[in-house]
Design a protein around this motif. Structure first.
Motif, PDB file in Angstrom:
ATOM      1  N   ALA A   1      -2.326   3.157  -9.584  1.00 49.93           N
ATOM      2  CA  ALA A   1      -1.322   2.862 -10.621  1.00 49.93           C
ATOM      3  C   ALA A   1      -1.884   1.823 -11.607  1.00 49.93           C
ATOM      4  O   ALA A   1      -1.692   1.939 -12.825  1.00 49.93           O
ATOM      5  CB  ALA A   1      -0.028   2.347  -9.981  1.00 49.93           C
ATOM      6  N   TYR A   2      -2.600   0.835 -11.058  1.00 50.30           N
ATOM      7  CA  TYR A   2      -3.196  -0.204 -11.924  1.00 50.30           C
ATOM      8  C   TYR A   2      -4.185   0.438 -12.906  1.00 50.30           C
ATOM      9  O   TYR A   2      -4.244   0.093 -14.088  1.00 50.30           O
ATOM     10  CB  TYR A   2      -3.892  -1.280 -11.081  1.00 50.30           C
ATOM     11  CG  TYR A   2      -4.025  -2.589 -11.822  1.00 50.30           C
ATOM     12  CD1 TYR A   2      -3.026  -3.550 -11.747  1.00 50.30           C
ATOM     13  CD2 TYR A   2      -5.136  -2.847 -12.629  1.00 50.30           C
ATOM     14  CE1 TYR A   2      -3.113  -4.729 -12.455  1.00 50.30           C
ATOM     15  CE2 TYR A   2      -5.243  -4.024 -13.341  1.00 50.30           C
ATOM     16  CZ  TYR A   2      -4.221  -4.976 -13.252  1.00 50.30           C
ATOM     17  OH  TYR A   2      -4.311  -6.140 -13.968  1.00 50.30           O
ATOM     18  N   TRP A   3      -4.935   1.393 -12.378  1.00 57.09           N
ATOM     19  CA  TRP A   3      -5.899   2.115 -13.209  1.00 57.09           C
ATOM     20  C   TRP A   3      -5.177   2.889 -14.322  1.00 57.09           C
ATOM     21  O   TRP A   3      -5.596   2.862 -15.489  1.00 57.09           O
ATOM     22  CB  TRP A   3      -6.721   3.062 -12.310  1.00 57.09           C
ATOM     23  CG  TRP A   3      -7.473   4.111 -13.045  1.00 57.09           C
ATOM     24  CD1 TRP A   3      -7.203   5.445 -13.104  1.00 57.09           C
ATOM     25  CD2 TRP A   3      -8.649   3.921 -13.860  1.00 57.09           C
ATOM     26  NE1 TRP A   3      -8.114   6.096 -13.887  1.00 57.09           N
ATOM     27  CE2 TRP A   3      -9.017   5.181 -14.366  1.00 57.09           C
ATOM     28  CE3 TRP A   3      -9.417   2.803 -14.203  1.00 57.09           C
ATOM     29  CZ2 TRP A   3     -10.119   5.369 -15.194  1.00 57.09           C
ATOM     30  CZ3 TRP A   3     -10.515   2.993 -15.044  1.00 57.09           C
ATOM     31  CH2 TRP A   3     -10.862   4.247 -15.517  1.00 57.09           C
ATOM     32  N   LEU A   4      -4.078   3.542 -13.958  1.00 53.18           N
ATOM     33  CA  LEU A   4      -3.328   4.321 -14.956  1.00 53.18           C
ATOM     34  C   LEU A   4      -2.742   3.411 -16.034  1.00 53.18           C
ATOM     35  O   LEU A   4      -2.706   3.762 -17.207  1.00 53.18           O
ATOM     36  CB  LEU A   4      -2.202   5.108 -14.281  1.00 53.18           C
ATOM     37  CG  LEU A   4      -2.648   6.229 -13.336  1.00 53.18           C
ATOM     38  CD1 LEU A   4      -1.462   6.766 -12.531  1.00 53.18           C
ATOM     39  CD2 LEU A   4      -3.306   7.362 -14.123  1.00 53.18           C
ATOM     40  N   TRP A   5      -2.281   2.230 -15.626  1.00 57.95           N
ATOM     41  CA  TRP A   5      -1.643   1.328 -16.585  1.00 57.95           C
ATOM     42  C   TRP A   5      -2.649   0.516 -17.410  1.00 57.95           C
ATOM     43  O   TRP A   5      -2.420   0.220 -18.568  1.00 57.95           O
ATOM     44  CB  TRP A   5      -0.730   0.334 -15.838  1.00 57.95           C
ATOM     45  CG  TRP A   5       0.549   0.914 -15.342  1.00 57.95           C
ATOM     46  CD1 TRP A   5       1.218   1.998 -15.831  1.00 57.95           C
ATOM     47  CD2 TRP A   5       1.341   0.418 -14.246  1.00 57.95           C
ATOM     48  NE1 TRP A   5       2.369   2.200 -15.107  1.00 57.95           N
ATOM     49  CE2 TRP A   5       2.481   1.253 -14.137  1.00 57.95           C
ATOM     50  CE3 TRP A   5       1.201  -0.649 -13.356  1.00 57.95           C
ATOM     51  CZ2 TRP A   5       3.470   1.062 -13.176  1.00 57.95           C
ATOM     52  CZ3 TRP A   5       2.190  -0.846 -12.403  1.00 57.95           C
ATOM     53  CH2 TRP A   5       3.314   0.007 -12.309  1.00 57.95           C
ATOM     54  N   HIS A   6      -3.746   0.089 -16.741  1.00 62.99           N
ATOM     55  CA  HIS A   6      -4.626  -0.901 -17.390  1.00 62.99           C
ATOM     56  C   HIS A   6      -6.064  -0.418 -17.587  1.00 62.99           C
ATOM     57  O   HIS A   6      -6.888  -1.168 -18.113  1.00 62.99           O
ATOM     58  CB  HIS A   6      -4.681  -2.194 -16.563  1.00 62.99           C
ATOM     59  CG  HIS A   6      -3.336  -2.744 -16.191  1.00 62.99           C
ATOM     60  ND1 HIS A   6      -2.558  -3.465 -17.059  1.00 62.99           N
ATOM     61  CD2 HIS A   6      -2.609  -2.667 -15.046  1.00 62.99           C
ATOM     62  CE1 HIS A   6      -1.414  -3.820 -16.454  1.00 62.99           C
ATOM     63  NE2 HIS A   6      -1.430  -3.334 -15.231  1.00 62.99           N
ATOM     64  N   ALA A   7      -6.386   0.796 -17.068  1.00 65.81           N
ATOM     65  CA  ALA A   7      -7.747   1.335 -17.133  1.00 65.81           C
ATOM     66  C   ALA A   7      -8.769   0.374 -16.504  1.00 65.81           C
ATOM     67  O   ALA A   7      -9.878   0.196 -17.011  1.00 65.81           O
ATOM     68  CB  ALA A   7      -8.129   1.680 -18.569  1.00 65.81           C
ATOM     69  N   LYS A   8      -8.386  -0.262 -15.403  1.00 67.62           N
ATOM     70  CA  LYS A   8      -9.294  -1.151 -14.662  1.00 67.62           C
ATOM     71  C   LYS A   8      -9.170  -0.843 -13.179  1.00 67.62           C
ATOM     72  O   LYS A   8      -8.058  -0.616 -12.698  1.00 67.62           O
ATOM     73  CB  LYS A   8      -8.930  -2.615 -14.895  1.00 67.62           C
ATOM     74  CG  LYS A   8      -9.136  -3.065 -16.324  1.00 67.62           C
ATOM     75  CD  LYS A   8      -8.636  -4.475 -16.523  1.00 67.62           C
ATOM     76  CE  LYS A   8      -8.678  -4.832 -18.009  1.00 67.62           C
ATOM     77  NZ  LYS A   8      -8.030  -6.105 -18.298  1.00 67.62           N
ATOM     78  N   ARG A   9     -10.296  -0.867 -12.466  1.00 72.29           N
ATOM     79  CA  ARG A   9     -10.292  -0.567 -11.027  1.00 72.29           C
ATOM     80  C   ARG A   9     -10.391  -1.862 -10.226  1.00 72.29           C
ATOM     81  O   ARG A   9     -11.441  -2.484 -10.164  1.00 72.29           O
ATOM     82  CB  ARG A   9     -11.495   0.315 -10.656  1.00 72.29           C
ATOM     83  CG  ARG A   9     -11.432   1.689 -11.265  1.00 72.29           C
ATOM     84  CD  ARG A   9     -11.137   2.726 -10.193  1.00 72.29           C
ATOM     85  NE  ARG A   9     -10.963   4.039 -10.787  1.00 72.29           N
ATOM     86  CZ  ARG A   9      -9.925   4.831 -10.552  1.00 72.29           C
ATOM     87  NH1 ARG A   9      -8.966   4.446  -9.736  1.00 72.29           N
ATOM     88  NH2 ARG A   9      -9.832   6.011 -11.106  1.00 72.29           N
TER      89      ARG A   9
END
Ligand code: NDP
Length: 286
Positions: free
Chosen positions: A258-266
């Motif tokens: 979800a963090y990746w989807l929202w912020h494009a960071k892993r």
């Protein structure tokens, strides 16, 4: 004040109940890794109030919501569009509110489970016989990723067999390979499976483990419940499972997606797992 003022800042998890949710700690820990400044809160919503709440949150500048029990189906119906995983499951656990006012629904539970099983626990599902206990929202979210990971058999067993049959019927229309999926009642569970995944909420509803002890002997057992609720994990371990884990890793991995989807960071999930375990071991937590 326009919604745009808050873009990339305000997030929340919505559920009923919600007090037990660890999502704020997880997302704030991810944000700290990158120096991102975000707000992430928990929202208790009345059982018929999901749509109005989500709309109001978006209108006030909210950028994204996580959705937990019992609103994942409501969220699926609420969003304007969704990704393939959410469409297949009919269930959304992550919403992105877009600058044009639209909303996109995603389901990160399947990726979360698979990442935890494959990468944290090192279990290869290729050719495995998998018994999935439960046919609710969490089970629906992981069927397609499990099928796509090359399992030889995926048996979905549920207390109400009609729900397992409905899930199988649905996924048979999108998964071409025949003979992999089957639906069972709890009295039809085979004597062995390589991997057993508990996606029931029996530990929350006051029930008991819906399996004979001999079934888990030598199996890799995964309990989607975690912490105090991980009764299946503890029971499987006591009954000679080869390996038995709870669903904390899935929780952190679905949040990372979800963090990746929202912020494009892993984010680094291992560091957050360690923090969370420490927090949950503290006497005042569970
Ligand atoms: P649902 O309410 O959608 O489904 C509940 C399922 O549990 C149904 O299949 C239901 O069977 C079964 N069930 C409930 N009580 C019993 C019982 N006493 N005996 C046998 N079966 C029972 O819930 P979810 O699918 O959303 O969640 C299921 C579990 O997974 C929860 O514990 C949740 O916390 C956990 N979860 C963990 C996640 C993680 O990241 N670790 C993510 C998502 C969920 P029936 O259809 O017959 O009623």
């Amino acid at each position: 004040m326009t919604g745009g003022m808050y873009l990339e800042k305000r997030y929340a998890v919505v559920g009923n109940p919600i007090a037990q949710s660890r999502s704020p700690e997880i997302h704030l820990a991810f944000a700290a890794q990158f120096g991102d400044v975000i707000e992430y809160t928990k929202h208790l919503v009345t059982l018929d109030g999901f749509g109005a709440h989500a709309q109001a949150f978006a209108a006030a500048g909210g950028c994204g919501l996580n959705v937990t029990v019992p609103f994942k189906t409501h969220a699926f119906k609420f969003v304007d569009e969704c990704d393939d995983a959410a469409a297949a499951a009919g269930s959304v656990n992550t919403i992105l509110f877009q600058p044009d006012g639209g909303s996109r629904g995603c389901n990160t539970d399947g990726v979360g489970l698979l990442n935890d099983i494959k990468y944290r626990h090192g279990v290869d599902l290729t050719g495995a016989s998998v018994l999935l206990l439960g046919a609710g929202g969490a089970a629906a979210g992981v069927v397609l990723p499990l099928l796509n990971s090359g399992v030889a058999q995926l048996m979905i067993a549920n207390r109400s067999k009609d729900k397992a049959l409905a899930l199988v019927a649905k996924f048979e229309t999108i998964f071409a390979q025949k003979g992999v999926l089957s639906a069972l009642g709890l009295d039809e569970i085979p004597s062995k499976a390589d991997v057993i995944i508990n996606a029931t909420s029996f530990s929350l509803t006051g029930g008991s483990v819906p399996l004979k002890p001999s079934v888990v002997q030598g199996a890799f057992c995964y309990d989607m419940s975690y912490g105090k609720s991980a009764e299946f994990c503890r029971w499987a371990s006591a009954n000679a499972a080869k390996y038995s884990v709870d669903g904390l890793g899935m929780l952190v991995e679905q949040a990372a997606e979800a963090y990746w989807l929202w912020h494009a960071k892993r984010p680094n999930t291992e560091a957050v797992m360690t923090q969370l375990k420490r927090l949950m071991a503290a006497p005042e937590h569970g």
